[in-house]
Structure formats: structure tokens, C-alpha cells
Design a protein around this motif. Structure first.
Motif, PDB file in Angstrom:
ATOM      1  N   GLN A   1      35.616  34.022   8.519  1.00 40.62           N
ATOM      2  CA  GLN A   1      36.219  32.765   8.967  1.00 40.62           C
ATOM      3  C   GLN A   1      35.159  31.694   9.196  1.00 40.62           C
ATOM      4  O   GLN A   1      35.319  30.541   8.776  1.00 40.62           O
ATOM      5  CB  GLN A   1      37.010  32.997  10.262  1.00 40.62           C
ATOM      6  CG  GLN A   1      38.279  33.815  10.081  1.00 40.62           C
ATOM      7  CD  GLN A   1      38.950  34.107  11.417  1.00 40.62           C
ATOM      8  OE1 GLN A   1      38.473  33.707  12.479  1.00 40.62           O
ATOM      9  NE2 GLN A   1      40.073  34.824  11.372  1.00 40.62           N
ATOM     10  N   VAL A   2      34.065  32.077   9.855  1.00 40.47           N
ATOM     11  CA  VAL A   2      33.003  31.109  10.138  1.00 40.47           C
ATOM     12  C   VAL A   2      32.317  30.675   8.846  1.00 40.47           C
ATOM     13  O   VAL A   2      31.986  29.500   8.662  1.00 40.47           O
ATOM     14  CB  VAL A   2      31.983  31.698  11.128  1.00 40.47           C
ATOM     15  CG1 VAL A   2      30.811  30.741  11.344  1.00 40.47           C
ATOM     16  CG2 VAL A   2      32.646  31.997  12.463  1.00 40.47           C
ATOM     17  N   GLU A   3      32.110  31.613   7.924  1.00 44.53           N
ATOM     18  CA  GLU A   3      31.511  31.260   6.635  1.00 44.53           C
ATOM     19  C   GLU A   3      32.381  30.267   5.877  1.00 44.53           C
ATOM     20  O   GLU A   3      31.881  29.290   5.293  1.00 44.53           O
ATOM     21  CB  GLU A   3      31.302  32.523   5.789  1.00 44.53           C
ATOM     22  CG  GLU A   3      30.146  33.394   6.256  1.00 44.53           C
ATOM     23  CD  GLU A   3      30.032  34.677   5.456  1.00 44.53           C
ATOM     24  OE1 GLU A   3      31.043  35.050   4.806  1.00 44.53           O
ATOM     25  OE2 GLU A   3      28.956  35.300   5.486  1.00 44.53           O
ATOM     26  N   LYS A   4      33.695  30.480   5.918  1.00 45.70           N
ATOM     27  CA  LYS A   4      34.618  29.559   5.258  1.00 45.70           C
ATOM     28  C   LYS A   4      34.579  28.187   5.919  1.00 45.70           C
ATOM     29  O   LYS A   4      34.564  27.144   5.240  1.00 45.70           O
ATOM     30  CB  LYS A   4      36.035  30.130   5.297  1.00 45.70           C
ATOM     31  CG  LYS A   4      37.068  29.258   4.589  1.00 45.70           C
ATOM     32  CD  LYS A   4      38.453  29.883   4.669  1.00 45.70           C
ATOM     33  CE  LYS A   4      39.480  28.973   3.984  1.00 45.70           C
ATOM     34  NZ  LYS A   4      40.852  29.527   4.074  1.00 45.70           N
ATOM     35  N   GLN A   5      34.564  28.191   7.253  1.00 44.56           N
ATOM     36  CA  GLN A   5      34.499  26.924   7.987  1.00 44.56           C
ATOM     37  C   GLN A   5      33.210  26.167   7.656  1.00 44.56           C
ATOM     38  O   GLN A   5      33.226  24.942   7.470  1.00 44.56           O
ATOM     39  CB  GLN A   5      34.567  27.201   9.484  1.00 44.56           C
ATOM     40  CG  GLN A   5      34.587  25.943  10.351  1.00 44.56           C
ATOM     41  CD  GLN A   5      34.621  26.266  11.845  1.00 44.56           C
ATOM     42  OE1 GLN A   5      34.570  27.431  12.238  1.00 44.56           O
ATOM     43  NE2 GLN A   5      34.710  25.240  12.672  1.00 44.56           N
ATOM     44  N   LEU A   6      32.090  26.909   7.543  1.00 41.07           N
ATOM     45  CA  LEU A   6      30.815  26.274   7.221  1.00 41.07           C
ATOM     46  C   LEU A   6      30.841  25.682   5.816  1.00 41.07           C
ATOM     47  O   LEU A   6      30.319  24.581   5.591  1.00 41.07           O
ATOM     48  CB  LEU A   6      29.685  27.295   7.352  1.00 41.07           C
ATOM     49  CG  LEU A   6      28.268  26.742   7.171  1.00 41.07           C
ATOM     50  CD1 LEU A   6      27.939  25.740   8.280  1.00 41.07           C
ATOM     51  CD2 LEU A   6      27.232  27.864   7.151  1.00 41.07           C
ATOM     52  N   GLN A   7      31.457  26.389   4.878  1.00 41.57           N
ATOM     53  CA  GLN A   7      31.555  25.875   3.511  1.00 41.57           C
ATOM     54  C   GLN A   7      32.366  24.580   3.468  1.00 41.57           C
ATOM     55  O   GLN A   7      31.998  23.627   2.760  1.00 41.57           O
ATOM     56  CB  GLN A   7      32.188  26.931   2.604  1.00 41.57           C
ATOM     57  CG  GLN A   7      31.292  28.134   2.342  1.00 41.57           C
ATOM     58  CD  GLN A   7      32.010  29.254   1.609  1.00 41.57           C
ATOM     59  OE1 GLN A   7      33.202  29.142   1.285  1.00 41.57           O
ATOM     60  NE2 GLN A   7      31.306  30.335   1.332  1.00 41.57           N
ATOM     61  N   GLU A   8      33.454  24.549   4.233  1.00 39.39           N
ATOM     62  CA  GLU A   8      34.288  23.342   4.251  1.00 39.39           C
ATOM     63  C   GLU A   8      33.533  22.170   4.862  1.00 39.39           C
ATOM     64  O   GLU A   8      33.587  21.041   4.350  1.00 39.39           O
ATOM     65  CB  GLU A   8      35.573  23.619   5.038  1.00 39.39           C
ATOM     66  CG  GLU A   8      36.508  24.611   4.353  1.00 39.39           C
ATOM     67  CD  GLU A   8      37.686  25.011   5.228  1.00 39.39           C
ATOM     68  OE1 GLU A   8      37.685  24.619   6.425  1.00 39.39           O
ATOM     69  OE2 GLU A   8      38.597  25.708   4.734  1.00 39.39           O
ATOM     70  N   LEU A   9      32.822  22.442   5.962  1.00 41.64           N
ATOM     71  CA  LEU A   9      32.037  21.379   6.599  1.00 41.64           C
ATOM     72  C   LEU A   9      30.918  20.906   5.684  1.00 41.64           C
ATOM     73  O   LEU A   9      30.628  19.703   5.609  1.00 41.64           O
ATOM     74  CB  LEU A   9      31.448  21.883   7.918  1.00 41.64           C
ATOM     75  CG  LEU A   9      32.413  21.983   9.096  1.00 41.64           C
ATOM     76  CD1 LEU A   9      31.756  22.708  10.259  1.00 41.64           C
ATOM     77  CD2 LEU A   9      32.867  20.593   9.544  1.00 41.64           C
ATOM     78  N   ALA A  10      30.281  21.845   4.968  1.00 45.67           N
ATOM     79  CA  ALA A  10      29.194  21.478   4.056  1.00 45.67           C
ATOM     80  C   ALA A  10      29.710  20.585   2.931  1.00 45.67           C
ATOM     81  O   ALA A  10      29.039  19.620   2.531  1.00 45.67           O
ATOM     82  CB  ALA A  10      28.541  22.738   3.486  1.00 45.67           C
ATOM     83  N   ALA A  11      30.904  20.900   2.440  1.00 42.59           N
ATOM     84  CA  ALA A  11      31.493  20.070   1.367  1.00 42.59           C
ATOM     85  C   ALA A  11      31.769  18.661   1.871  1.00 42.59           C
ATOM     86  O   ALA A  11      31.460  17.668   1.194  1.00 42.59           O
ATOM     87  CB  ALA A  11      32.767  20.732   0.861  1.00 42.59           C
ATOM     88  N   ASP A  12      32.354  18.558   3.073  1.00 42.70           N
ATOM     89  CA  ASP A  12      32.625  17.232   3.652  1.00 42.70           C
ATOM     90  C   ASP A  12      31.316  16.498   3.952  1.00 42.70           C
ATOM     91  O   ASP A  12      31.200  15.283   3.732  1.00 42.70           O
ATOM     92  CB  ASP A  12      33.438  17.379   4.934  1.00 42.70           C
ATOM     93  CG  ASP A  12      34.851  17.896   4.683  1.00 42.70           C
ATOM     94  OD1 ASP A  12      35.305  17.802   3.522  1.00 42.70           O
ATOM     95  OD2 ASP A  12      35.474  18.404   5.631  1.00 42.70           O
TER      96      ASP A  12
END
Length: 574
Positions: A347-358
Motif C-alpha cells: 500500500q505504501v509503495e503504491k502511495q509513493l508511486q502515485e505521489l512521485a507521478a504527481d
């Protein structure tokens, strides 16, 4: 603008009051006369740190007071309103700072006490100070981005704020992921430890408040044997042959026979009869209590064992049973999290990927705007340098990005990002024709650095609403035509802002609208700094001193007089 500055018992200043005017206010004086002390005193009115060292020797306190005039719509008026300071319609603002010889500071704005934090919120809107420290900052390429962003604040502000919010969230999430990504051995060890502690607590089958209840039982069982023995002794003293009731009954029988012969014994008999029946009730009650007391030494031993067990748990997990149970609940939650470690990690890895994209989108947008601002700022600086006798100098701002395997993927490449975005900014200069652009910090001379700094400050002065600018020896390292160019540039800035300039250059001093001499006077017992506004004749003498040094001649005075006339002409033309 700064209308008046009053200083008392500050360092070697006993009492000085200086009235400034619009335009270019020049302060000159010998080295060590106390020019920097004036700036230090003014710095206190802007929120500088106070110290007992500022107080003149032998005095109880130092006082610094400044009178400022703020035009309608000035941001400083809004700051005063927000901190609850009343401002008259004329926009006049009095800032006062008293420092005791114990280092304590009292701050007043228009007579109202305020905190240092409030003053520091107002100070940057009153005066901006540019000193040699700023020039030294040009040697630090990592600070160049601050100059660029200050110039492009109106264009960059919204994008930088959006990026900053995302970066904060991204950085926090990344740190969370790094904490979770501990190696498996540490995780297993932690699980084993917590599981052992939880099993030990659960095996004790504690109940809330149990320790307090057991302490009460222990106290009761420790005293019950003593109470039982007391009851038995009292019962045996009253009941049985040749005991209390037996003798009382014998006395009652004798009195019953005696009343037949003497009436005066009747009331005595009645009292003995009453006492007998009361004692009979006491014996009955004592017998009942002794039957009810069921003392077993094993019960006390069991309570002691339970309390020892709880005490052992207290030493490890808490001061009371309630604390132990709360700790058990906490480690149970942590164990649950650890057992779901893989799910949470994903979950945290997914959240980090989304934040990195933004973050990549915002960083790219910020970089595009910053690059446009860099091009404009470089052109304006180059133009300013031409006016500062660097006609053939070229200036550029390098906006670059650094690859980083641990960075954020932007346009297919992982790049380094920080709180300012993905850009690294560096000022480049080519002072002479035929030379390539190179880092400013590596090739610029002291005089060139001073002129670049003045160019930047001149440009930035047009982007804010600060009415008063102070230049503290920003002309260090220049002379000749370059010094004259700096003087003319300061005069042009003074056409839009009030400028206070401390200088050693006669070229700069010749452009003054108001010229002040800072002089240190020494007597047998004390040293004192004085500040005087110079008349036209006194200006000639001071410029002659600055031109020739110790010996002033008629020719240097004539030269000084000519410089003043030329300065007035140049100001009229500009």
C-alpha cells in the motif's frame, strides 16, 4: 521610508538622532568610526537578536527608536493590523527597542508592547539590508536558486506552493517506506520479542484494578489472625466457670436475697441485672464473630504469590495492572501490523508511486516556469552590468537537472529532487569578450561580484514594496569608472526608493542627496561616536579626505567640489 533613527547608550554611541530623507542618503567615515554600529542598531528594529553586549559600558540600558512612514496599501500596515497595532491615518510608525544590561529586551510599536516574533514579521517590510555577506553568498552556487525564485515570485509562487505540498507528502511517505523496509531478521526478532511479552501478560490473566484489590485483601488477611485471637481472649474472660458472667451471676443471686431485708439494695440489684444481660449479649456477639472468621494461612500465601507475580510484570511493562494491560493492547496492534506487513508495504509503495507521478508533473511545470524566469533575469542582469561599466560582459543562468537512481522519474529519466524542485541553478558569466561562460563563483573578481550583486539587488528592488534599502559597503573591490557606474546606479535606485548607503568611495558619496559623517571622538575617559549631516562646504572637505587620505590640499578640495557638481548634473540627466 525611514524618517528618523534615534540611538542612545548603544555600544560606543552615547546619543545620536539622525533624520533621513528620500533619495540617496550617504554615510561615510573613517574605518572603525562606528558605521557598522548604526546598521546593528537598525537591525534591532527589524527583529535582530538582542545582547547585553550592545549596552554602552556603565549604562543600565540601550535604546533604539525608529520613525517610519508607510504609504497607503503598504504590506506593513496589514501586518500591524494583524498583530493588533493601531496605525494613524498618516501612516507614521514608531518602533522602539530597549535592551537592559542583563540582555532583556522590550519592544514597542506605536507605544504598544509586542513580541519579537511580531517584530520579525513586520521588519522585512520596513527595510532591506544588503551587505558584503550577500556578495559572499554569490560564491555559493546552491544559493543562486533563492535569487532566481525571489525574482520570479509572481510567476513561480503558485506552482512552487503546489510542488512544496506534494514534496512534503512524498518525502514523508518515502521515509515511512524506508522504515518499513527493515531487513527480515530485524522484523522476525521484533515479532518474537513482542509475542513473548504478550504471551507472558496474557498468561497472567490480569483484570483491571486487580493489584489494588489484592493489596486490600493482603492487609485484611495479615490482621485477621490478630483480631481472631483478641475475640477469643475476650470471650474466655467473660464466659465459663469462675469467669466474668459467672461472678456477675453470683453477685446478682446474693443481692436478690438481700432485698428481702433491705430496700436500699433494690436499685443496686437492678443495675447488676442490667449489666448481666448486656454482658450476656456481648458474649453472644463474640461467639458469633468467632464462628464467622474462617482464617486459613494458605489464603494469605496465595495473595502474596499473586502480588509477586504482578510486581514482576510491573517491572517490565508498567506501573500498574492497567498500564500493563494498555501496553499489551499496544503490542497486540503492532503485532497485527507486522503480520500484515506485506500488505501495508504494498500500500505504501503504491502511495509513493502515485505521489512521485504527481510530483513529477509539478516539478516539470515548475522547471518550465523557472527556466523562463531565468532567461528574463539573465537579460536584465546583463543590461544592468552594461550600466555598471561591464558593457561587453555576458551573463547567463544555467538551469540543469541531475540524474539520480533514487530520484523521481521525470520524462523517462530518474532525476534528483529536493524542496526547491528538480532544478539546480548556477549563475554564469563571461566578463571579457572571447571568453566562454563560466561559473560566477570561480572566475569573478571582487569588483565584478559587487557589481553583479548590485545588479541583482537593483532588479529585485523593483519587484517588492519595501520602501527603504540599505547598502552596506557593496562597492568593495571597485574603483575608477566602475565606481562611478555604481554611484550612478545607486542614484537611479534612489529615484524610486529611499537608499541608505555606507561607502568608502568618493564617487558614490558625490551623488548623495543627504550626506552624513560618522565620527569617533575620544577623550581621556570615554569614546563616543557621533553622526552629523554635512553642509555643502563640509561635504567638500569630506570628499577631499576620501580622495586624498590624511592630507587635504586645495586641489583635492577643488576636485571634490567638481565631483559634487558633476554628481548633481548626472542625477538631473538620469
Amino acid at each position: 521610508m525611514l524618517v528618523e533613527l534615534s540611538i542612545r547608550n548603544f555600544a560606543i554611541i552615547k546619543s545620536v538622532t539622525v533624520s533621513f530623507q528620500k533619495g540617496l542618503n550617504i554615510l561615510t567615515g573613517e574605518t572603525g568610526a562606528g558605521k557598522s554600529i548604526i546598521i546593528d542598531a537598525l537591525g534591532l528594529l527589524l527583529g535582530g537578536r538582542a545582547s547585553a553586549d550592545f549596552v554602552r559600558y556603565g549604562e543600565p540600558r540601550a535604546e533604539v527608536e525608529g520613525l517610519f512612514e508607510l504609504p497607503p496599501g503598504h504590506p506593513g500596515l496589514d501586518v500591524c493590523k494583524n498583530v493588533g497595532v493601531q496605525i494613524e491615518q498618516d501612516g507614521m510608525l514608531v518602533v522602539r527597542r530597549d535592551i537592559s544590561n542583563q540582555g532583556k529586551s522590550i519592544i514597542r510599536i506605536n507605544g504598544q508592547l509586542v513580541t519579537l516574533a511580531m517584530l520579525r514579521e513586520l521588519g522585512p517590510w520596513l527595510v532591506t539590508v544588503h551587505g558584503q555577506h550577500d556578495t559572499h553568498m554569490l560564491m555559493q552556487s546552491d544559493k543562486h536558486i533563492n535569487w532566481l525564485d525571489a525574482y520570479g515570485e509572481s510567476a513561480l509562487g503558485a506552482a512552487k506552493q503546489e510542488y512544496s505540498t506534494l514534496y512534503t507528502a512524498y518525502r514523508k511517505t518515502k521515509q515511512d517506506l524506508e522504515r518499513m523496509a527493515r531487513n527480515d531478521r530485524e522484523l522476525v526478532q521484533r515479532i518474537d520479542l513482542l509475542q513473548y511479552q504478550l504471551d507472558e501478560i496474557e498468561a497472567a490473566t490480569l483484570t483491571p484494578g486487580e493489584d489494588e484489590k489484592l493489596m486490600q485483601q493482603r492487609k485484611k488477611w495479615m490482621n485477621i489472625e490478630k483480631v481472631y485471637s483478641t475475640i477469643q481472649d475476650a470471650y474466655r474472660a467473660l464466659h465459663g466457670d469462675q469467669k466474668g458472667m459467672d461472678w456477675l451471676g453470683h453477685a446478682m443471686g446474693e443481692l436478690e436475697r438481700g432485698v428481702n431485708y433491705e430496700e436500699q439494695l433494690v436499685p443496686i440489684l437492678e443495675m447488676v441485672q442490667s449489666a448481666y444481660y448486656q454482658i450476656e449479649d456481648v458474649v453472644h456477639n463474640l461467639r458469633q464473630l468467632s464462628y464467622q472468621m474462617d482464617f486459613e494461612p494458605e489464603q494469605l500465601a496465595e495473595v502474596e504469590r499473586r502480588l509477586d507475580q504482578i510486581q514482576s510484570l510491573k517491572r517490565k511493562y508498567g506501573k500498574s495492572v492497567d498500564d500493563i494491560l494498555e501496553y499489551a493492547a499496544t503490542i497486540q496492534d503492532e503485532l497485527d501490523d507486522m503480520h500484515h506487513y506485506e500488505d501495508r508495504l504494498q500500500q505504501v509503495e503504491k502511495q509513493l508511486q502515485e505521489l512521485a507521478a504527481d510530483l513529477a508533473v509539478e516539478a516539470l511545470e515548475l522547471s518550465v516556469i523557472r527556466s523562463e524566469c531565468a532567461g528574463k533575469l539573465a537579460q536584465e542582469i546583463e543590461q544592468q552590468l552594461k550600466e555598471l561599466h561591464m558593457e561587453r560582459a555576458r551573463f547567463a543562468i544555467d538551469v540543469r537537472q541531475t540524474p539520480d537512481d533514487d530520484g523521481v522519474e521525470i520524462d523517462g529519466i530518474k532525476r534528483f529532487v529536493d524542496a526547491n524542485g528538480m532544478d539546480q541553478i548556477e549563475f554564469l558569466i563571461s566578463p571579457n569578450p572571447g571568453e566562454p561562460l563560466r561559473p560566477l563563483a570561480k572566475i569573478a573578481s571582487g569588483g565584478e561580484l559587487s557589481r553583479v550583486m548590485l545588479a541583482i539587488k537593483t532588479i529585485l528592488a523593483g519587484t517588492d514594496q519595501v520602501e527603504t534599502l540599505i547598502f552596506d559597503e557593496v562597492d568593495t573591490g571597485v574603483s575608477g569608472r566602475a565606481a562611478q557606474a555604481i554611484a550612478e546606479k545607486l542614484a537611479r535606485v534612489a529615484g524610486q526608493r529611499q537608499v541608505l548607503c555606507i561607502t568608502h568611495l568618493p564617487q558614490v558619496a558625490s551623488m548623495a542627496d543627504a550626506h552624513f559623517l560618522i565620527k569617533k571622538e575620544m577623550s581621556e575617559n570615554e569614546t563616543e561616536t557621533r553622526v552629523n549631516r554635512l553642509s555643502d562646504d563640509e561635504r567638500v572637505s569630506e570628499l577631499a579626505r576620501m580622495l586624498s587620505g590624511a592630507e587635504v590640499t586645495a586641489k583635492t578640495e577643488e576636485h571634490a567640489r567638481e565631483m559634487i557638481l558633476l554628481g548633481r548634473e548626472r542625477k538631473t540627466v538620469s
